[in-house]
Design a protein around this motif. Structure first.
Motif, PDB file in Angstrom:
ATOM      1  N   TRP A   1      10.196   8.396  -3.516  1.00  0.00           N
ATOM      2  CA  TRP A   1      10.685   8.061  -2.180  1.00  0.00           C
ATOM      3  C   TRP A   1      11.651   6.872  -2.238  1.00  0.00           C
TER       4      TRP A   1
ATOM      5  N   PRO B   1       8.929   6.759   9.294  1.00  0.00           N
ATOM      6  CA  PRO B   1       8.656   5.324   9.448  1.00  0.00           C
ATOM      7  C   PRO B   1       7.897   4.694   8.279  1.00  0.00           C
ATOM      8  N   ALA B   2       6.871   5.370   7.765  1.00  0.00           N
ATOM      9  CA  ALA B   2       6.103   4.803   6.644  1.00  0.00           C
ATOM     10  C   ALA B   2       6.970   4.656   5.402  1.00  0.00           C
ATOM     11  N   VAL B   3       7.870   5.606   5.207  1.00  0.00           N
ATOM     12  CA  VAL B   3       8.770   5.554   4.056  1.00  0.00           C
ATOM     13  C   VAL B   3       9.802   4.448   4.233  1.00  0.00           C
ATOM     14  N   GLU B   4      10.359   4.344   5.439  1.00  0.00           N
ATOM     15  CA  GLU B   4      11.337   3.283   5.723  1.00  0.00           C
ATOM     16  C   GLU B   4      10.714   1.908   5.486  1.00  0.00           C
ATOM     17  N   ALA B   5       9.475   1.715   5.950  1.00  0.00           N
ATOM     18  CA  ALA B   5       8.795   0.421   5.783  1.00  0.00           C
ATOM     19  C   ALA B   5       8.554   0.128   4.303  1.00  0.00           C
ATOM     20  N   PHE B   6       8.157   1.151   3.562  1.00  0.00           N
ATOM     21  CA  PHE B   6       7.920   0.982   2.126  1.00  0.00           C
ATOM     22  C   PHE B   6       9.216   0.646   1.397  1.00  0.00           C
TER      23      PHE B   6
ATOM     24  N   ALA C   1       5.545   7.564  -4.595  1.00  0.00           N
ATOM     25  CA  ALA C   1       6.145   6.325  -4.085  1.00  0.00           C
ATOM     26  C   ALA C   1       7.448   6.007  -4.811  1.00  0.00           C
TER      27      ALA C   1
ATOM     28  N   ASP D   1       0.830  -1.199   0.000  1.00  0.00           N
ATOM     29  CA  ASP D   1       0.000   0.000   0.000  1.00  0.00           C
ATOM     30  C   ASP D   1       0.872   1.260   0.000  1.00  0.00           C
TER      31      ASP D   1
ATOM     32  N   PRO E   1      -0.049   5.309   2.820  1.00  0.00           N
ATOM     33  CA  PRO E   1       0.506   5.940   4.025  1.00  0.00           C
ATOM     34  C   PRO E   1       1.695   6.869   3.774  1.00  0.00           C
ATOM     35  N   LEU E   2       2.241   6.876   2.566  1.00  0.00           N
ATOM     36  CA  LEU E   2       3.449   7.662   2.311  1.00  0.00           C
ATOM     37  C   LEU E   2       3.150   9.162   2.320  1.00  0.00           C
TER      38      LEU E   2
ATOM     39  N   LYS F   1      10.200  -2.949   1.884  1.00  0.00           N
ATOM     40  CA  LYS F   1       9.410  -3.881   1.067  1.00  0.00           C
ATOM     41  C   LYS F   1       9.953  -3.954  -0.354  1.00  0.00           C
TER      42      LYS F   1
END
Length: 198
Positions: free
Chosen positions: A105, A69-74, A102, A50, A53-54, A77
């Motif tokens: 980032w 955090p949302a960027v790090e998680a993306f 996305a 998804d 959240p970015l 992945k």
């Protein structure tokens, strides 16, 4: 003595949809691809990632080489995926703002797209999202993504008979067959780039 059969590792695919709408037809393409990979293709695992959240790209959010955090998680992945599947709707002859955000980032240093194989599927009116696909391919050149060339998948969502149900799920059997061909081509291309035989 029988020769040992080589068991190849499962190819992990990160699937991104350029539309944030839950009943999006392009998200329906991703759901269909996931179902096809589970039921009809061995050695491939597609996970929807998804992008909603970015935050909008803002380098002020980069602190000491780290990201929100949302960027790090993306980014994690994308980094952990073997290949990428994009469902790219067309907005104004191009990719959507959320998808471009996305992409940008994940291209920040270090570029986690680099050297990964990828495929694109799209649906919409007219050319079925085709212009967005060609623009995405241009972006891919700079960020070092390697797109499969064939087969291409464009689907006119509004030409009868109906291609999707009310929830945005793909119901067109011919389109499902074509998506399977795209996934198989991505699988073969990924193996090739990894230096492994089918």
């Amino acid at each position: 003595m029988e020769a040992a059969i080589e068991v190849q590792p499962v190819i992990k695919v990160a699937a991104l949809c350029g539309s944030l709408r839950k009943a999006s037809f392009n998200r329906g393409l991703i759901r269909s691809a996931i179902k096809i990979s589970k039921e009809a293709i061995n050695g491939m695992e597609i996970e929807y990632v998804d992008i909603a959240p970015l935050p909008m790209l803002n380098t002020d959010l980069e602190v000491d080489g780290t990201y929100p955090p949302a960027v790090e998680a993306f980014r994690r992945k994308i980094l952990e995926a073997d290949s990428i599947l994009f469902a790219s709707p067309e907005y104004n002859y191009s990719v959507t703002a959320p998808l471009k955000n996305a992409i940008d980032w994940a291209s920040r240093p270090p570029n986690v797209w680099a050297d990964k194989p990828a495929a694109i599927i799209s649906t919409g009116g007219g050319f079925g999202g085709g212009l967005s696909q060609y623009h995405l391919r241009q972006i891919g050149v700079y960020i070092d993504l390697h797109f499969i060339n064939k087969p291409e998948f464009f689907l006119n969502a509004f030409q009868p008979p109906a291609k999707f149900d009310a929830e945005g799920n793909l119901i067109d059997e011919d389109a499902k067959k074509r998506i399977k061909e795209v996934i198989l081509s991505l699988q073969a291309f990924t193996r090739r780039l990894q230096g492994k035989s089918q």
